[in-house]
Design a protein around this motif. Structure first.
Motif, PDB file in Angstrom:
ATOM      1  N   CYS A  54      12.171 -50.354   8.656  1.00 59.11           N
ATOM      2  CA  CYS A  54      11.370 -49.882  10.304  1.00 59.11           C
ATOM      3  C   CYS A  54      12.424 -50.114  11.320  1.00 59.11           C
ATOM      4  N   ARG A  55      12.000 -49.678  12.419  1.00 56.73           N
ATOM      5  CA  ARG A  55      11.999 -49.901  13.547  1.00 56.73           C
ATOM      6  C   ARG A  55      12.249 -50.929  14.370  1.00 56.73           C
ATOM      7  N   CYS A  56      10.865 -50.911  14.256  1.00 53.48           N
ATOM      8  CA  CYS A  56      10.111 -52.604  14.985  1.00 53.48           C
ATOM      9  C   CYS A  56       9.354 -53.343  14.274  1.00 53.48           C
ATOM     10  N   ASN A  57       9.076 -54.110  14.555  1.00 51.71           N
ATOM     11  CA  ASN A  57       8.834 -55.494  13.745  1.00 51.71           C
ATOM     12  C   ASN A  57       7.786 -56.308  14.129  1.00 51.71           C
ATOM     13  N   ILE A  58       6.216 -55.352  14.661  1.00 55.44           N
ATOM     14  CA  ILE A  58       5.477 -56.619  15.548  1.00 55.44           C
ATOM     15  C   ILE A  58       4.702 -57.721  15.325  1.00 55.44           C
ATOM     16  N   CYS A  59       4.748 -59.773  16.055  1.00 57.88           N
ATOM     17  CA  CYS A  59       3.961 -60.206  15.108  1.00 57.88           C
ATOM     18  C   CYS A  59       3.533 -60.769  16.169  1.00 57.88           C
ATOM     19  N   SER A  60       2.345 -61.146  15.801  1.00 55.48           N
ATOM     20  CA  SER A  60       0.378 -61.324  16.190  1.00 55.48           C
ATOM     21  C   SER A  60       1.088 -62.867  17.200  1.00 55.48           C
ATOM     22  N   PRO A  61       0.658 -63.483  17.843  1.00 55.63           N
ATOM     23  CA  PRO A  61       0.676 -64.085  19.040  1.00 55.63           C
ATOM     24  C   PRO A  61       0.712 -65.534  17.778  1.00 55.63           C
ATOM     25  N   GLY A  62       1.461 -66.618  17.830  1.00 53.79           N
ATOM     26  CA  GLY A  62       0.992 -67.230  16.768  1.00 53.79           C
ATOM     27  C   GLY A  62       1.924 -67.876  15.689  1.00 53.79           C
ATOM     28  N   PHE A  63       2.284 -66.257  14.728  1.00 46.71           N
ATOM     29  CA  PHE A  63       3.271 -65.903  13.559  1.00 46.71           C
ATOM     30  C   PHE A  63       4.148 -66.684  13.426  1.00 46.71           C
ATOM     31  N   TYR A  64       5.404 -67.462  14.463  1.00 44.41           N
ATOM     32  CA  TYR A  64       6.463 -68.081  14.808  1.00 44.41           C
ATOM     33  C   TYR A  64       5.993 -69.849  14.054  1.00 44.41           C
ATOM     34  N   LYS A  65       4.867 -70.413  14.775  1.00 51.40           N
ATOM     35  CA  LYS A  65       4.196 -71.338  14.039  1.00 51.40           C
ATOM     36  C   LYS A  65       3.852 -71.177  12.047  1.00 51.40           C
ATOM     37  N   LEU A  66       4.009 -70.354  11.593  1.00 54.69           N
ATOM     38  CA  LEU A  66       3.698 -70.131  10.083  1.00 54.69           C
ATOM     39  C   LEU A  66       4.628 -70.535   9.557  1.00 54.69           C
TER      40      LEU A  66
END
Length: 76
Positions: free
Chosen positions: A64-76
């Protein structure tokens, strides 16, 4: 190679709705599997919740050229 953008996030965070809105398409429905549409990659939230499916996200994200993570993703 077509440029791709991958959306990652928890179930219900709006990934599919955002992709459908950007594409000007029909109403969003629950994503059940990795979906490749017009340069967008939609990943079910369960792929992050279920550890044995994490490899699918990592492998898919490599191209992928870009990965977009939703808010709070890094808390998973």
């Amino acid at each position: 190679m077509q440029k791709r953008v991958m959306f990652i996030g928890a179930s219900g965070s709006g990934k599919t709705t955002l992709i459908k809105t950007l594409r000007g398409c029909e109403e969003a429905v629950k994503t059940q599997a990795l979906t490749f549409e017009d340069g967008f990659i939609d990943i079910p939230g369960e792929y992050m919740d279920i550890r044995r499916l994490n490899h699918a996200v990592i492998t898919t994200g490599n191209g992928c050229r870009c990965n977009i993570c939703s808010p709070g993703f890094y808390k998973l």
